[in-house]
Design an enzyme around this catalytic site. Structure first.
Site, mmCIF file in Angstrom:
data_model
loop_
_atom_site.group_PDB
_atom_site.id
_atom_site.type_symbol
_atom_site.label_atom_id
_atom_site.label_comp_id
_atom_site.label_asym_id
_atom_site.label_seq_id
_atom_site.Cartn_x
_atom_site.Cartn_y
_atom_site.Cartn_z
ATOM 1 N N GLY A 15 41.433 40.437 38.903
ATOM 2 C CA GLY A 15 41.054 39.244 39.646
ATOM 3 C C GLY A 15 39.849 38.496 39.121
ATOM 4 O O GLY A 15 39.231 37.718 39.855
ATOM 5 N N LYS A 16 39.502 38.685 37.844
ATOM 6 C CA LYS A 16 38.322 38.007 37.295
ATOM 7 C C LYS A 16 38.459 36.491 37.342
ATOM 8 O O LYS A 16 37.489 35.783 37.631
ATOM 9 C CB LYS A 16 38.078 38.437 35.847
ATOM 10 C CG LYS A 16 37.605 39.863 35.673
ATOM 11 C CD LYS A 16 37.184 40.154 34.254
ATOM 12 C CE LYS A 16 38.247 39.845 33.239
ATOM 13 N NZ LYS A 16 39.480 40.630 33.421
ATOM 14 N N THR A 17 39.647 35.970 37.048
ATOM 15 C CA THR A 17 39.818 34.517 37.009
ATOM 16 C C THR A 17 39.668 33.915 38.404
ATOM 17 O O THR A 17 39.034 32.871 38.571
ATOM 18 C CB THR A 17 41.180 34.150 36.410
ATOM 19 O OG1 THR A 17 41.280 34.720 35.095
ATOM 20 C CG2 THR A 17 41.354 32.640 36.304
ATOM 21 N N LYS A 33 35.621 30.228 29.346
ATOM 22 C CA LYS A 33 36.207 31.502 28.920
ATOM 23 C C LYS A 33 36.275 31.468 27.399
ATOM 24 O O LYS A 33 37.150 30.809 26.822
ATOM 25 C CB LYS A 33 37.597 31.723 29.513
ATOM 26 C CG LYS A 33 38.207 33.055 29.049
ATOM 27 C CD LYS A 33 39.293 33.567 29.945
ATOM 28 C CE LYS A 33 39.748 34.946 29.486
ATOM 29 N NZ LYS A 33 40.652 35.594 30.443
ATOM 30 N N GLU A 102 33.723 33.715 31.829
ATOM 31 C CA GLU A 102 34.709 34.756 32.150
ATOM 32 C C GLU A 102 35.040 35.562 30.907
ATOM 33 O O GLU A 102 35.460 35.013 29.886
ATOM 34 C CB GLU A 102 35.990 34.143 32.712
ATOM 35 C CG GLU A 102 37.018 35.208 33.091
ATOM 36 C CD GLU A 102 38.348 34.645 33.550
ATOM 37 O OE1 GLU A 102 39.297 35.451 33.702
ATOM 38 O OE2 GLU A 102 38.460 33.421 33.750
ATOM 39 N N GLY A 103 34.852 36.862 30.996
ATOM 40 C CA GLY A 103 35.206 37.729 29.886
ATOM 41 C C GLY A 103 36.697 38.000 29.839
ATOM 42 O O GLY A 103 37.461 37.609 30.717
ATOM 43 N N ALA A 104 37.110 38.672 28.780
ATOM 44 C CA ALA A 104 38.503 39.102 28.630
ATOM 45 C C ALA A 104 38.563 40.600 28.898
ATOM 46 O O ALA A 104 37.891 41.381 28.219
ATOM 47 C CB ALA A 104 39.015 38.788 27.225
ATOM 48 N N GLY A 105 39.332 40.994 29.902
ATOM 49 C CA GLY A 105 39.419 42.413 30.230
ATOM 50 C C GLY A 105 38.105 42.951 30.749
ATOM 51 O O GLY A 105 37.371 42.263 31.453
#
Length: 210
Positions: A15-17, A33, A102-105
């Site tokens: 749910g980061k996004t 991002k 926003e990071g990835a993973g």
């Protein structure tokens, strides 16, 4: 430029996004991002842009936009690209508004053979919001992420929890030592109205932290 806020979490698909959109909406920030791996079905930048209130905030394009839905270092390798923290930082937007990244993973997603998402956080001198989704096993995953942050001097603002499998939040907060910023209920349709509603709920806590 204010110290950026980096949204990371305890894994992929937690749910980061959604949280990044809510945080951006809540504080009137800009969104970025830097690494998007996988574009089928649209990008996270497009998802956020379609749901936050249009104003003076800016949704910045990715530094690396990769076709394959895979770990960034693998997706980049397929396109003969090498991602580096230094390369991302050179492209980092300079803004007078809070920058939500926003990071990835999760924290230990590799960018290349030697650098991980956690290294990027240090290079950016960013503060972190940890995202945890309530599911069986999330206590372990959450506390591992928190332990890594403590051991590696990552500045954590606090937790945002989402979904409502069981009431794990209080235990994770107590055991990790990081405060709760807010808890987002499960919603199968995270539309613009939902983002605005949750942003209003989280805004008071966020404003005390930034």
């Amino acid at each position: 430029m204010q110290q950026p806020i980096f949204i990371t979490g305890i894994g992929t698909g937690i749910g980061k996004t959604v949280v990044a959109a809510i945080i951006t909406e809540a504080i009137g920030g800009d969104y970025w991002k830097p690494v998007q791996a996988g574009i089928e079905g649209g990008t996270d930048r497009e998802w956020v842009s379609s749901r936050i209130t249009k104003g003076t905030n800016i949704i910045y394009p990715e530094a690396y936009l990769l076709q394959m839905a895979a770990s960034p270092h693998i997706a980049a390798r397929e396109e003969n690209i090498r991602i580096t923290c230094a390369g991302i930082v050179k492209l980092m937007p300079h803004t007078q508004r809070p920058l939500v990244i926003e990071g990835a993973g999760g924290l230990l997603v590799p960018l290349n053979e030697t650098e991980f998402m956690a290294d990027l956080i240090h290079h950016m001198n960013a503060r972190v919001i940890l995202v945890s989704r309530n599911y069986l096993g999330s206590i372990n995953h959450s506390l591992l992420a928190a332990s890594y942050c403590k051991s590696n001097n990552i500045d954590v603002m606090g937790w945002v929890f989402n979904d409502q499998y069981m009431q794990y939040e209080e235990e994770i907060v107590a055991w990790s030592g990081f405060p709760i910023i807010g808890s987002i209920p499960f919603n199968a349709d995270c539309n613009a109205w939902f983002i605005r509603e949750q942003a209003a709920n989280l805004r008071p806590a966020l404003m005390q932290l930034i």
